[in-house]
Motif scaffolding. Structure first.
Motif, mmCIF file in Angstrom:
data_model
loop_
_atom_site.group_PDB
_atom_site.id
_atom_site.type_symbol
_atom_site.label_atom_id
_atom_site.label_comp_id
_atom_site.label_asym_id
_atom_site.label_seq_id
_atom_site.Cartn_x
_atom_site.Cartn_y
_atom_site.Cartn_z
ATOM 1 N N ASP A 25 2.086 -67.749 -27.421
ATOM 2 C CA ASP A 25 1.019 -68.568 -26.836
ATOM 3 C C ASP A 25 1.392 -69.195 -25.491
ATOM 4 O O ASP A 25 0.563 -69.245 -24.577
ATOM 5 C CB ASP A 25 0.628 -69.692 -27.810
ATOM 6 N N ILE A 56 -5.413 -73.615 -22.923
ATOM 7 C CA ILE A 56 -4.194 -74.377 -23.203
ATOM 8 C C ILE A 56 -3.713 -75.096 -21.948
ATOM 9 O O ILE A 56 -3.354 -76.283 -21.993
ATOM 10 C CB ILE A 56 -3.098 -73.450 -23.766
ATOM 11 N N THR A 113 1.219 -82.720 -25.302
ATOM 12 C CA THR A 113 -0.159 -82.249 -25.375
ATOM 13 C C THR A 113 -0.469 -81.546 -26.685
ATOM 14 O O THR A 113 -1.529 -81.763 -27.288
ATOM 15 C CB THR A 113 -0.453 -81.284 -24.218
ATOM 16 N N LEU A 114 0.428 -80.715 -27.140
ATOM 17 C CA LEU A 114 0.123 -79.805 -28.239
ATOM 18 C C LEU A 114 0.491 -80.340 -29.618
ATOM 19 O O LEU A 114 0.163 -79.718 -30.634
ATOM 20 C CB LEU A 114 0.833 -78.462 -28.010
ATOM 21 N N VAL A 128 1.192 -72.827 -32.985
ATOM 22 C CA VAL A 128 1.370 -72.446 -31.584
ATOM 23 C C VAL A 128 2.828 -72.055 -31.362
ATOM 24 O O VAL A 128 3.755 -72.722 -31.851
ATOM 25 C CB VAL A 128 0.952 -73.595 -30.629
ATOM 26 N N ALA A 174 4.181 -80.033 -22.532
ATOM 27 C CA ALA A 174 3.717 -79.143 -23.597
ATOM 28 C C ALA A 174 3.789 -79.821 -24.945
ATOM 29 O O ALA A 174 2.846 -79.748 -25.761
ATOM 30 C CB ALA A 174 4.544 -77.853 -23.599
ATOM 31 N N GLN A 182 -5.791 -78.165 -21.273
ATOM 32 C CA GLN A 182 -5.393 -79.295 -22.119
ATOM 33 C C GLN A 182 -4.149 -79.976 -21.566
ATOM 34 O O GLN A 182 -4.064 -81.211 -21.518
ATOM 35 C CB GLN A 182 -5.111 -78.811 -23.542
ATOM 36 N N ILE A 183 -3.171 -79.163 -21.154
ATOM 37 C CA ILE A 183 -1.919 -79.716 -20.636
ATOM 38 C C ILE A 183 -2.159 -80.446 -19.315
ATOM 39 O O ILE A 183 -1.583 -81.519 -19.067
ATOM 40 C CB ILE A 183 -0.882 -78.596 -20.475
ATOM 41 N N MET A 224 4.037 -76.102 -34.544
ATOM 42 C CA MET A 224 4.654 -75.478 -33.372
ATOM 43 C C MET A 224 5.973 -74.820 -33.766
ATOM 44 O O MET A 224 6.760 -75.384 -34.529
ATOM 45 C CB MET A 224 4.913 -76.500 -32.265
#
Length: 389
Positions: free
Chosen positions: A195, A222, A92-93, A174, A89, A225-226, A145
């Motif tokens: 999220d 999401i 990726t984010l 996020v 997570a 993406q991960i 985040m």
């Protein structure tokens, strides 16, 4: 040779005809294709096709589908561990120059991971508070985040999920919650605007202290993406066997959670007035504000809690821990057996103070033993350490 191949084909046909009550363990690394078109489609849709178990596997996929439903999410991705999920997570984010707020006594390994990413240009701040207004004050221009636990590790304090999520959306931040304490049954953060939900499935989901597994649940975009970045790049693939054991755990999760929900209330009620305990950390015995948040967001209580012994006498702490007979000294939680884990490990006093914890803070997990047995064990250990009351 032809005879052997014919026999094998007949065996496989018979296997397809039985109706197993338990999910099948599809223990294979790779899958074959019927034709070129099937091959081309699979290679272009690795996470929606069976190509290679590092991407998707039928047993693992079934676990993902069930966890997504339980957490009221659109999609789930399962990992080889909770830290595998957390790492995926974050990788990726976040990107260089992003800022992260780590809120509410987050799991120590998560804090260490985010701080490690400072070498790649990600900055962070640890904010040990449950006040959303205070959290908002710490948000920076490049905060991307807010990662938190509610209830939190060690102190088991709660945050107003709706208020935090509503603010974060106005800033395109996020929000990520580790929801392991509550299990997928007793709290649904996605329903309140959060999220991303993360679970260590090694705990209540597995339920038998025999797997290491993690999961992320969120919206499809999401999770996609991960899958394409953090999951694929880290390679933290959950094995089909562990997925099967987690599926087994889900079958008894409601029964086990109902049991620990009832047990923890009985244990806390029996310890509330004991003068040898300075404080009990758990939403069930929080102040009025915490009780209101528990009533709003929780539909039941997890049984991980903590106690602060009446003073900072480390010898009494050691005596108490060594005198426990039912509670086992060990890490993790969520299985049958009750556990105790002192925050003091011999040489970490400075770190304990930085985290805002008392030196004689002991995290405890009430397992599936009878509550009277657990109460008696804690009481007798307190007797050994402090004398009878």
């Amino acid at each position: 040779m032809e005879y052997i191949e014919n026999i094998c084909n007949e065996v496989e046909k018979r296997q397809r005809q039985y109706h197993a009550m338990a999910p099948e363990i599809v223990m294979t690394s790779s899958f074959f294709f019927e034709d070129f078109e099937d091959f081309a489609y699979g290679c272009s849709n690795e996470f929606d096709s069976y190509v290679y178990t590092r991407g998707t596997n039928p047993t693992v996929e079934l676990l993902e589908e069930k966890l997504a439903v339980l957490e009221h999410g659109e999609r789930c991705k399962v990992f080889a561990s909770g830290m595998g999920a957390i790492s995926a997570a974050i990788i990726t984010l976040l990107k260089a120059q992003d800022h992260v707020l780590l809120v509410n006594t987050v799991y120590g390994a998560t804090v260490s991971l985010v701080r490690y990413f400072e070498k790649y240009g990600v900055s962070c701040e640890v904010v040990n508070t449950t006040d959303v207004d205070e959290i908002i004050k710490r948000v920076q221009e490049h905060t991307r985040m807010i990662y938190f636990e509610s209830p939190s590790s060690q102190k088991f304090e709660m945050i107003d999920l709706q208020k935090l999520a509503a603010f974060a959306k106005t800033k395109e931040i996020v929000t990520v919650i580790d929801n392991t304490w509550a299990s997928p049954l007793y709290q649904h953060p996605l329903d309140h605007g959060i999220d991303v939900v993360i679970h260590s499935c090694s705990k209540y989901v597995g339920g038998h202290s025999d797997i290491v597994c993690g999961a992320i649940i969120s919206r499809k975009e999401i999770i996609s993406q991960i899958e394409e970045k953090g999951y694929l790049y880290l390679g933290a693939t959950c094995s089909p066997m562990n997925a099967f054991l987690a599926l087994r755990g889900l079958r008894t999760l409601p029964v086990r959670m109902r049991n620990v929900h009832e047990t923890i209330q009985k244990v806390i009620d029996a310890l509330r007035e004991d003068k040898r305990i300075e404080k009990i950390h758990h939403p069930y015995c929080g102040d009025a504000k915490q009780k209101a948040l528990a009533d709003k967001y929780l539909t039941g209580y997890g049984s991980l809690f903590a106690i602060d012994l009446a003073d900072d006498d480390l010898e009494k702490l050691k005596t108490f821990v060594n005198a426990l007979q039912v509670f086992t000294l060990g890490v993790s939680w969520g299985g049958f057996e009750s556990l105790a884990l002192p925050v003091y490990k011999g040489k970490n006093q400075e770190d304990i103070v930085k985290r805002g914890l008392k030196l004689t803070h002991v995290r405890m997990y009430a397992g599936l033993e009878h509550p009277d047995t657990l109460i008696q064990d804690i009481k007798q250990a307190l007797d050994v350490a402090y004398g009878t009351v």
